[in-house]
Design an enzyme around this catalytic site. Structure first.
Site, PDB file in Angstrom:
ATOM      1  CG  HIS A  94      -1.994   1.034   1.143  1.00 10.74           C
ATOM      2  ND1 HIS A  94      -1.757   2.358   1.417  1.00 10.74           N
ATOM      3  CD2 HIS A  94      -3.293   0.949   0.769  1.00 10.74           C
ATOM      4  CE1 HIS A  94      -2.873   3.042   1.226  1.00 10.74           C
ATOM      5  NE2 HIS A  94      -3.832   2.213   0.829  1.00 10.74           N
ATOM      6  CD  GLU A 164      -5.552   1.924  -2.819  1.00  8.08           C
ATOM      7  OE1 GLU A 164      -6.715   1.854  -2.419  1.00  8.08           O
ATOM      8  OE2 GLU A 164      -4.596   2.166  -2.062  1.00  8.08           O
TER       9      GLU A 164
HETATM   10  P1  13P Z   1      -9.804   6.296   0.574  1.00  8.48           P
HETATM   11  O1  13P Z   1     -10.921   5.462   0.003  1.00  8.48           O
HETATM   12  O2  13P Z   1     -10.088   6.803   1.939  1.00  8.48           O
HETATM   13  O3  13P Z   1      -9.377   7.370  -0.386  1.00  8.48           O
HETATM   14  O4  13P Z   1      -8.554   5.325   0.759  1.00  8.48           O
HETATM   15  C1  13P Z   1      -8.148   4.559  -0.329  1.00  8.48           C
HETATM   16  C2  13P Z   1      -7.164   3.569   0.141  1.00  8.48           C
HETATM   17  O5  13P Z   1      -6.035   3.888   0.440  1.00  8.48           O
HETATM   18  C3  13P Z   1      -7.605   2.175   0.254  1.00  8.48           C
HETATM   19  O6  13P Z   1      -6.541   1.314   0.405  1.00  8.48           O
END
Ligand code: 13P
Length: 253
Positions: A94, A164
């Site tokens: 992450h 992401e």
């Molecule tokens: P948010 O949905 O709060 O933007 O976070 C995304 C995230 O990092 C999920 O792993």
């Protein structure tokens, strides 16, 4: 099959509140058609939530794991221990962990250790900024390849990639990506996975979108964006919003 993963990050502070969130999740059916739901709470809450969930279809995952199953590594959490506690998935790489100093080589070792222990890996990749020249594709491609260094080809059935983009994550994000942003990037990621693992294995790795997902934009990513699922942060801590996202997934064909 759609995969909806809730990443609770370091919330909530108390086990009682974590239990309350899970207790308030309301899904349309006991067995969710074509949809898998995984909640990734703080590691300490996995065991009590497994007990609380009993025969519910909700699975539990970890937000991080370690590079080996056991050893003299004070404070780390072994993938084998996660499996033995009832976790089925682990988020690896992450951006918030990478920001704490985790590099691609460590991410790659964690992914390998996790699949070898029987976990399904949700590997996160994503660029910090979008430049008009499109160099972010190169950045994501490089990060993906490096994070999958040494990943066993015969274990891609337990690999999920989450795109992401860092600029779309969290309450200070400018905006979520668009379904088109996602579609374009997911084709690029798929092409890289096919190069890495071959056509059939590479194609079958699910690709999720994450970054400011909510109950309003979820359908767009799943339908127009063609996402195989979603990695949800903030909205996964609100049982009504998360339940609604799952309902949207169940109703998306
Ligand atoms: P948010 O949905 O709060 O933007 O976070 C995304 C995230 O990092 C999920 O792993």
């Amino acid at each position: 099959m759609k995969l909806i993963v809730g990443n609770w990050k370091m919330y909530p502070r108390k086990l009682g509140d974590a239990k309350a969130i899970v207790g308030k999740l309301k899904f349309p059916a006991k067995k969710l058609p074509r949809t898998k739901v995984v909640v990734c709470p703080p590691t300490l809450y996995i065991l009590p939530l497994v007990a609380l969930l009993g025969r519910s279809p909700i699975l539990l995952g970890a937000q991080n794991t370690f590079t080996v199953d056991e050893g003299a590594y004070t404070g780390e959490t072994s993938p084998a221990a996660l499996v033995s506690s009832g976790a089925t998935h682990a988020i690896v790489g992450h951006s918030e962990r990478r920001a704490l100093g985790e590099d691609d080589a460590v991410v790659a070792q964690k992914a390998i250790a996790a699949v070898r222990s029987g976990l399904t890996v949700v590997l996160c990749v994503g660029e910090a900024v979008r430049d008009p020249g499109g160099a972010y594709f190169t950045e994501v491609g490089r990060e993906l390849r490096a994070s999958l260094s040494g990943f066993p080809k015969n274990m891609t059935k337990r690999l999920v990639v989450a795109y992401e983009p860092i600029w779309a994550i969290g309450s200070s994000a400018l905006r979520a990506a668009t379904p088109e942003d996602f579609r374009e990037m997911s084709i690029f990621i798929k092409r890289n996975l096919v190069d890495r693992f071959g056509k059939s294995a590479g194609f079958s790795v699910p690709i999720l979108y994450g970054g400011s997902v909510d109950e309003k934009n979820a359908g767009g990513f799943l339908k127009e964006g063609g996402a195989d699922g979603l990695l949800v942060g903030r909205a996964s801590l609100d049982p009504e919003r998360f339940s609604e996202i799952v309902r949207v997934a169940v109703n998306t064909r």
